[in-house]
Design a protein around this motif. Structure first.
Motif, mmCIF file in Angstrom:
data_model
loop_
_atom_site.group_PDB
_atom_site.id
_atom_site.type_symbol
_atom_site.label_atom_id
_atom_site.label_comp_id
_atom_site.label_asym_id
_atom_site.label_seq_id
_atom_site.Cartn_x
_atom_site.Cartn_y
_atom_site.Cartn_z
ATOM 1 N N ALA A 163 18.090 47.834 38.772
ATOM 2 C CA ALA A 163 19.470 48.306 38.858
ATOM 3 C C ALA A 163 20.450 47.385 38.144
ATOM 4 N N GLN A 164 20.166 46.091 38.112
ATOM 5 C CA GLN A 164 21.139 45.184 37.506
ATOM 6 C C GLN A 164 21.259 45.411 36.005
ATOM 7 N N TYR A 165 20.263 46.049 35.392
ATOM 8 C CA TYR A 165 20.331 46.298 33.960
ATOM 9 C C TYR A 165 20.782 47.713 33.646
ATOM 10 N N ALA A 166 21.199 48.438 34.655
ATOM 11 C CA ALA A 166 21.672 49.791 34.436
ATOM 12 C C ALA A 166 22.973 49.763 33.645
ATOM 13 N N MET A 224 36.954 46.139 37.238
ATOM 14 C CA MET A 224 35.540 45.757 37.295
ATOM 15 C C MET A 224 34.761 46.668 38.243
ATOM 16 N N LYS A 225 35.375 47.021 39.369
ATOM 17 C CA LYS A 225 34.693 47.897 40.332
ATOM 18 C C LYS A 225 34.516 49.301 39.765
ATOM 19 N N ASN A 237 28.955 38.550 36.903
ATOM 20 C CA ASN A 237 28.040 39.630 37.255
ATOM 21 C C ASN A 237 28.089 40.783 36.262
ATOM 22 N N LEU A 238 29.226 40.998 35.616
ATOM 23 C CA LEU A 238 29.296 42.037 34.586
ATOM 24 C C LEU A 238 28.281 41.739 33.486
ATOM 25 N N TYR A 239 28.223 40.484 33.096
ATOM 26 C CA TYR A 239 27.273 40.075 32.058
ATOM 27 C C TYR A 239 25.838 40.164 32.585
ATOM 28 N N ASP A 240 25.637 39.723 33.805
ATOM 29 C CA ASP A 240 24.301 39.699 34.395
ATOM 30 C C ASP A 240 23.709 41.105 34.482
ATOM 31 N N LEU A 260 36.173 37.681 30.595
ATOM 32 C CA LEU A 260 36.444 39.084 30.915
ATOM 33 C C LEU A 260 36.917 39.833 29.679
ATOM 34 N N ASN A 261 37.824 39.231 28.912
ATOM 35 C CA ASN A 261 38.294 39.865 27.680
ATOM 36 C C ASN A 261 37.156 40.077 26.685
ATOM 37 N N ASP A 262 36.283 39.092 26.548
ATOM 38 C CA ASP A 262 35.137 39.224 25.640
ATOM 39 C C ASP A 262 34.227 40.364 26.075
#
Length: 165
Positions: free
Chosen positions: A39-42, A80-81, A114-117, A154-156
């Protein structure tokens, strides 16, 4: 023991009869099931957030005597959510920022990381980045370093998904 090409038994290192050549084989020549996608790679399904220039955000923080920080916390956590489907969201982030302000930098950097992860990338920031705020505030520039790192990450992330800014 059979020799290659003989019909007395399966040859080791050879594909299982009737199987597709590109399919990996497990114990006993049985086809291996496809691994489930974690799921984390979804791929996130939500909208892309807004790029907020760091310098302008710092200026707004100063001009509004810090009230912009509450808006920033609400709006970034909400984006983000909506984007990832995970996280605490804007309302809870704002409540925590107002009443337990010290936890907010740790939480914000954690959620950005976590967005990156979730995409399988290395986290440029994590909850540990919040240490720039506390105890980093004692060297005076700590909170600025935290904001530059977290907002920049976050901007990146948003730019990597096509956001302009």
């Amino acid at each position: 023991m059979s020799t290659p090409g003989s019909s007395s038994g399966p040859d080791y290192g050879q594909p299982y009869p009737g199987a597709q050549p590109s399919q990996p084989y497990g114990y006993g020549g049985q086809p291996m099931p496809n691994a489930p996608v974690h799921a984390q790679y979804a791929t996130p399904q939500g909208p892309v957030g807004t790029v907020r220039p760091t310098g302008i955000a710092i200026l707004l923080f100063v001009v509004t005597l810090g009230f912009y920080s509450w808006y920033y916390v609400y709006v970034t956590h909400e984006e983000m959510k909506k984007h990832s489907g995970e996280g605490i969201g804007g309302v809870l982030a704002l409540v925590l920022a107002v009443f337990v302000g010290l936890a907010s930098p740790y939480l914000h950097s954690h959620e950005v990381g976590n967005l990156y992860d979730r995409r399988g990338q290395a986290k440029p920031v994590s909850a540990m980045t919040g240490l720039w705020v506390f105890p980093g505030m004692f060297i005076l520039v700590g909170p600025i370093v935290w904001f530059v790192k977290s907002n920049g990450a976050l901007n990146d992330y948003w730019r990597s998904l096509g956001a302009q800014g």
